[in-house]
Design a protein around this motif. Structure first.
Motif, PDB file in Angstrom:
ATOM      1  N   GLY A   1      40.703  37.419  53.487  1.00 66.24           N
ATOM      2  CA  GLY A   1      41.790  38.305  53.072  1.00 66.24           C
ATOM      3  C   GLY A   1      42.877  37.594  52.301  1.00 66.24           C
ATOM      4  N   ILE A   2      42.489  36.690  51.412  1.00 63.78           N
ATOM      5  CA  ILE A   2      43.463  35.941  50.621  1.00 63.78           C
ATOM      6  C   ILE A   2      43.190  36.157  49.139  1.00 63.78           C
ATOM      7  N   HIS A   3      44.151  35.778  48.301  1.00 58.48           N
ATOM      8  CA  HIS A   3      43.995  35.929  46.853  1.00 58.48           C
ATOM      9  C   HIS A   3      42.920  34.973  46.353  1.00 58.48           C
ATOM     10  N   ARG A   4      42.241  35.370  45.294  1.00 58.06           N
ATOM     11  CA  ARG A   4      41.164  34.546  44.743  1.00 58.06           C
ATOM     12  C   ARG A   4      41.675  33.171  44.306  1.00 58.06           C
ATOM     13  N   ASN A   5      42.893  33.126  43.771  1.00 53.32           N
ATOM     14  CA  ASN A   5      43.435  31.835  43.336  1.00 53.32           C
ATOM     15  C   ASN A   5      43.625  30.880  44.517  1.00 53.32           C
ATOM     16  N   LEU A   6      44.072  31.432  45.649  1.00 56.80           N
ATOM     17  CA  LEU A   6      44.251  30.599  46.840  1.00 56.80           C
ATOM     18  C   LEU A   6      42.895  30.158  47.393  1.00 56.80           C
ATOM     19  N   ALA A   7      41.926  31.063  47.366  1.00 59.85           N
ATOM     20  CA  ALA A   7      40.576  30.717  47.817  1.00 59.85           C
ATOM     21  C   ALA A   7      40.002  29.598  46.957  1.00 59.85           C
ATOM     22  N   ARG A   8      40.212  29.712  45.631  1.00 63.35           N
ATOM     23  CA  ARG A   8      39.713  28.679  44.714  1.00 63.35           C
ATOM     24  C   ARG A   8      40.392  27.334  44.992  1.00 63.35           C
ATOM     25  N   HIS A   9      41.694  27.369  45.270  1.00 59.90           N
ATOM     26  CA  HIS A   9      42.441  26.135  45.552  1.00 59.90           C
ATOM     27  C   HIS A   9      41.864  25.417  46.778  1.00 59.90           C
ATOM     28  N   HIS A  10      41.611  26.164  47.841  1.00 58.55           N
ATOM     29  CA  HIS A  10      41.072  25.557  49.059  1.00 58.55           C
ATOM     30  C   HIS A  10      39.673  24.995  48.816  1.00 58.55           C
ATOM     31  N   LEU A  11      38.847  25.737  48.116  1.00 58.71           N
ATOM     32  CA  LEU A  11      37.477  25.283  47.851  1.00 58.71           C
ATOM     33  C   LEU A  11      37.461  24.029  46.982  1.00 58.71           C
ATOM     34  N   GLU A  12      38.322  23.996  45.980  1.00 60.38           N
ATOM     35  CA  GLU A  12      38.370  22.828  45.098  1.00 60.38           C
ATOM     36  C   GLU A  12      38.893  21.600  45.842  1.00 60.38           C
ATOM     37  N   LYS A  13      39.874  21.810  46.721  1.00 60.70           N
ATOM     38  CA  LYS A  13      40.417  20.692  47.500  1.00 60.70           C
ATOM     39  C   LYS A  13      39.351  20.115  48.424  1.00 60.70           C
ATOM     40  N   LEU A  14      38.596  20.984  49.071  1.00 60.18           N
ATOM     41  CA  LEU A  14      37.523  20.528  49.956  1.00 60.18           C
ATOM     42  C   LEU A  14      36.428  19.809  49.172  1.00 60.18           C
ATOM     43  N   THR A  15      36.205  20.253  47.939  1.00 57.11           N
ATOM     44  CA  THR A  15      35.197  19.611  47.090  1.00 57.11           C
ATOM     45  C   THR A  15      35.673  18.236  46.630  1.00 57.11           C
ATOM     46  N   GLU A  16      36.940  18.141  46.244  1.00 52.97           N
ATOM     47  CA  GLU A  16      37.503  16.864  45.797  1.00 52.97           C
ATOM     48  C   GLU A  16      37.397  15.793  46.879  1.00 52.97           C
ATOM     49  N   GLU A  17      37.580  16.199  48.131  1.00 54.91           N
ATOM     50  CA  GLU A  17      37.581  15.243  49.241  1.00 54.91           C
ATOM     51  C   GLU A  17      36.188  15.000  49.816  1.00 54.91           C
ATOM     52  N   GLY A  18      35.176  15.655  49.242  1.00 55.98           N
ATOM     53  CA  GLY A  18      33.807  15.388  49.661  1.00 55.98           C
ATOM     54  C   GLY A  18      33.297  16.209  50.824  1.00 55.98           C
ATOM     55  N   TYR A  19      34.054  17.231  51.250  1.00 55.09           N
ATOM     56  CA  TYR A  19      33.605  18.070  52.360  1.00 55.09           C
ATOM     57  C   TYR A  19      32.684  19.193  51.885  1.00 55.09           C
ATOM     58  N   LEU A  20      32.871  19.626  50.633  1.00 53.96           N
ATOM     59  CA  LEU A  20      32.006  20.634  50.025  1.00 53.96           C
ATOM     60  C   LEU A  20      31.486  20.097  48.701  1.00 53.96           C
ATOM     61  N   GLN A  21      30.450  20.738  48.203  1.00 58.69           N
ATOM     62  CA  GLN A  21      29.920  20.408  46.892  1.00 58.69           C
ATOM     63  C   GLN A  21      29.508  21.693  46.186  1.00 58.69           C
ATOM     64  N   VAL A  22      29.476  21.639  44.865  1.00 56.07           N
ATOM     65  CA  VAL A  22      29.060  22.806  44.093  1.00 56.07           C
ATOM     66  C   VAL A  22      27.541  22.791  44.005  1.00 56.07           C
ATOM     67  N   GLY A  23      26.934  23.826  44.555  1.00 57.25           N
ATOM     68  CA  GLY A  23      25.484  23.901  44.568  1.00 57.25           C
ATOM     69  C   GLY A  23      24.957  24.872  43.531  1.00 57.25           C
ATOM     70  N   SER A  24      23.664  25.040  43.538  1.00 60.29           N
ATOM     71  CA  SER A  24      23.032  25.965  42.597  1.00 60.29           C
ATOM     72  C   SER A  24      23.112  27.388  43.123  1.00 60.29           C
ATOM     73  N   GLN A  25      22.984  28.333  42.222  1.00 59.84           N
ATOM     74  CA  GLN A  25      23.033  29.739  42.603  1.00 59.84           C
ATOM     75  C   GLN A  25      21.802  30.086  43.428  1.00 59.84           C
ATOM     76  N   PRO A  26      21.986  30.669  44.616  1.00 64.82           N
ATOM     77  CA  PRO A  26      20.830  30.997  45.460  1.00 64.82           C
ATOM     78  C   PRO A  26      19.945  32.053  44.814  1.00 64.82           C
TER      79      PRO A  26
END
Length: 236
Positions: free
Chosen positions: A45-70
């Motif tokens: 229930g958050i704005h897309r920009n905030l969701a993107r910020h959290h996802l990018e931060k987690l990716t930068e720190e190595g907790y998430l990665q950008v994968g292929s489209q399922p």
């Protein structure tokens, strides 16, 4: 607190200290498919920009990665959305190794210099008291027969890190591993008297008389031998 531990905690809190970001990370780890910005925005229930910020931060720190489209996602015209998935990175905080072996060695050195005339006697009494306390914690049957009594003592000692085998015919317990290691070799008058007291206390707790005699090993890999009566009689 050691500096390395403080740094590990600081690194974790800087990335996962935010409760929403932490929840997103957990959701990504538990999800069977990668998450998109739109999906995260919808879930929390958050704005897309905030969701993107959290996802990018987690990716930068190595907790998430950008994968292929399922395969289950239908491809559409235009730029495809990023799909985020968890990495194999583990979250852990490492504390310095605890050196109980060093503590035992130093304490036995201290004790060996105090009242040497009564050292063995005091160590055995301390062991006996601990044996009684240990028996009370684990529960013992006062009507145990000889084999049950010996097996009960072996089980209690095993819980402390000892490894024993019974010699039923010889009325002995053979200890082939002592958790006190080098301290037992260097200070048998303290450590082995302590062991003998623990065993005596355990037998006493199940109301069995046992004049145990412990013969400590003198060299590494040699068994300690605890002599116990072949017929242990109930106390009157």
């Amino acid at each position: 607190m050691p500096q390395v531990v403080e740094q590990q905690i600081a690194d974790l809190t800087s990335v996962l200290g935010d409760p929403t970001r932490r929840a997103i990370y957990i959701a990504a780890r538990e999800s069977s498919e990668p998450l998109t910005v739109g999906k995260v925005a919808e879930l929390f229930g958050i704005h897309r920009n905030l969701a993107r910020h959290h996802l990018e931060k987690l990716t930068e720190e190595g907790y998430l990665q950008v994968g292929s489209q399922p395969p289950s996602v239908t491809r559409r015209a235009g730029r495809p959305p990023k799909h985020y998935e968890s990495t194999s990175r583990h979250i852990e905080i490492t504390y310095p190794t605890l050196r109980y072996d060093l503590l035992v060695e130093l304490l036995t050195k201290i004790v060996s210099r105090v009242s040497p005339d009564h050292l063995s006697e005091v160590a055995e009494e301390v062991g006996r008291e601990y044996g009684l306390e240990l028996a009370d914690e684990i529960g013992t049957a006062s009507d145990a027969g000889y084999r049950e009594a010996v097996q009960g003592v072996m089980g209690a000692m095993s819980g402390m890190g000892f490894a024993m085998n019974p010699d039923w015919d010889g009325g002995r317990l053979l200890t082939y591993h002592c958790p006190f290691g080098e301290a037992a070799l260097s200070y048998p008058e303290v450590v082995c008297s302590l062991d003998r007291g623990i065993i005596s206390g355990l037998f006493e707790a199940i109301e069995r008389c046992s004049e145990t005699v412990l013969h400590p090993h003198r060299v590494r890999h040699e068994d300690c031998v605890t002599e116990i009566p072949v017929e242990i009689t109930a106390r009157s």
